[in-house]
Design an enzyme around this catalytic site. Structure first.
Site, mmCIF file in Angstrom:
data_model
loop_
_atom_site.group_PDB
_atom_site.id
_atom_site.type_symbol
_atom_site.label_atom_id
_atom_site.label_comp_id
_atom_site.label_asym_id
_atom_site.label_seq_id
_atom_site.Cartn_x
_atom_site.Cartn_y
_atom_site.Cartn_z
ATOM 1 N N HIS A 1 -7.578 -3.440 9.524
ATOM 2 C CA HIS A 1 -8.721 -4.223 9.047
ATOM 3 C C HIS A 1 -9.662 -4.519 10.224
ATOM 4 O O HIS A 1 -9.796 -5.670 10.627
ATOM 5 C CB HIS A 1 -8.249 -5.558 8.445
ATOM 6 N N HIS B 1 -12.926 -3.653 3.088
ATOM 7 C CA HIS B 1 -11.490 -3.847 3.240
ATOM 8 C C HIS B 1 -10.973 -3.353 4.603
ATOM 9 O O HIS B 1 -10.451 -4.138 5.383
ATOM 10 C CB HIS B 1 -10.764 -3.148 2.071
ATOM 11 N N GLU C 1 0.820 -1.218 0.000
ATOM 12 C CA GLU C 1 0.000 0.000 0.000
ATOM 13 C C GLU C 1 0.850 1.264 0.000
ATOM 14 O O GLU C 1 0.351 2.366 0.288
ATOM 15 C CB GLU C 1 -0.956 0.015 1.211
ATOM 16 N N GLU D 1 -18.423 8.845 21.858
ATOM 17 C CA GLU D 1 -17.069 9.396 21.676
ATOM 18 C C GLU D 1 -16.818 9.771 20.215
ATOM 19 O O GLU D 1 -15.962 10.617 19.923
ATOM 20 C CB GLU D 1 -15.989 8.383 22.099
ATOM 21 N N HIS E 1 -3.102 1.864 8.406
ATOM 22 C CA HIS E 1 -4.142 1.105 7.718
ATOM 23 C C HIS E 1 -4.428 -0.160 8.528
ATOM 24 O O HIS E 1 -3.505 -0.912 8.845
ATOM 25 C CB HIS E 1 -3.667 0.744 6.310
HETATM 26 P P1 13P Z 1 0.870 -5.567 2.915
HETATM 27 O O1 13P Z 1 1.216 -6.845 3.653
HETATM 28 O O2 13P Z 1 1.529 -5.509 1.563
HETATM 29 O O3 13P Z 1 1.131 -4.368 3.770
HETATM 30 O O4 13P Z 1 -0.683 -5.611 2.595
HETATM 31 C C1 13P Z 1 -1.618 -5.763 3.625
HETATM 32 C C2 13P Z 1 -2.884 -5.060 3.352
HETATM 33 O O5 13P Z 1 -3.644 -4.824 4.257
HETATM 34 C C3 13P Z 1 -3.200 -4.656 1.956
HETATM 35 O O6 13P Z 1 -4.289 -3.807 1.925
HETATM 36 ZN ZN ZN Z 2 -5.510 -3.867 3.738
#
Ligand code: 13P
Ligand code: ZN
Length: 212
Positions: A141, A210, A115, A169, A139
């Site tokens: 998940h 995502h 990313e 909050e 980033h």
């Molecule tokens: P990477 O392992 O390349 O950082 O990818 C993980 C991810 O969350 C891709 O969106």
């Molecule tokens: Zn990701």
């Protein structure tokens, strides 16, 4: 002092560990980058190698020319960052023109997160401003948030309103709301461009189906 012992590296490890403890990083999901200060670059110069090849940055980021970033590696797991920082994270240097990068520390058997285009695009946007701008792009998940993107309309205002109503909050933490990007191919220039557009108005952007 080892690079891993520097305060910024310790704080990076702490964030990676916290995110993992929250269950936001199944396997290698998510990635993190941090823009070093001038003092931090200076303190680490002796640890840097200058033998790695330069790699092109497809969408140049001139404003980041000469910057250094500590970041997670592609395919590396947040839960492993604390056990082996130099295997799972690395530092890249951006050339003066902002159109190439090279590794200068760590990622002994790897490469930067896939990313990277989004990280660099958003750093370039957010690096200006008070106190030398923002330094962290994160980033994750988070499963519940991802689930919501299968249920709620993918609309900034509607999604923000539901989140504000779910936790008192939330309007305090993100009063400007959050941006929603429809599903995009992970790691793509298109993902970076779509995120950049939303980041002009927000500090938090959700990639539908995502993560953040
Ligand atoms: P990477 O392992 O390349 O950082 O990818 C993980 C991810 O969350 C891709 O969106
Ligand atoms: Zn990701």
């Amino acid at each position: 002092m080892n690079l891993e012992e520097q305060a910024f590296a310790q704080e990076f490890i702490r964030l990676a560990t916290d995110g993992d403890a929250r269950g936001w990083h199944e396997r290698n999901g998510g990635n993190l980058s941090y823009r070093l200060t001038a003092a931090e670059i200076e303190a680490c110069t002796d640890c840097f190698y200058n033998t790695a090849p330069w790699n092109a940055i497809r969408t140049a980021v001139p404003v980041l020319g000469g910057s250094f970033f500590l970041l997670t590696g592609s395919g590396k797991c947040m839960r492993n960052v604390r056990f082996a920082p130099a295997e799972n994270t690395g530092i890249i240097e951006i050339n003066a023109a902002g159109n190439a990068y090279r590794l200068v520390w760590g990622l002994t058997d790897g490469k930067p997160t896939s990313e990277l285009p989004t990280h660099l695009a958003v750093h370039a946007l957010k690096c200006t401003g008070g106190k030398e701008g923002n330094r962290v792009i994160y980033h994750a998940h988070p499963a519940h948030l991802i689930a919501l993107t299968f249920i709620l309309p993918l609309d900034d205002a509607l999604f923000t309103r539901e989140l504000w109503e779910m936790d008192i909050e939330n309007p305090i933490v993100f009063p400007e709301g959050i941006g929603i990007v429809p599903w995009v191919i992970p790691g793509s220039e298109a993902a970076a461009a779509a995120t950049l557009e939303k980041m002009r108005s927000y500090r938090v952007v959700v990639w539908a189906h995502h993560g953040t």
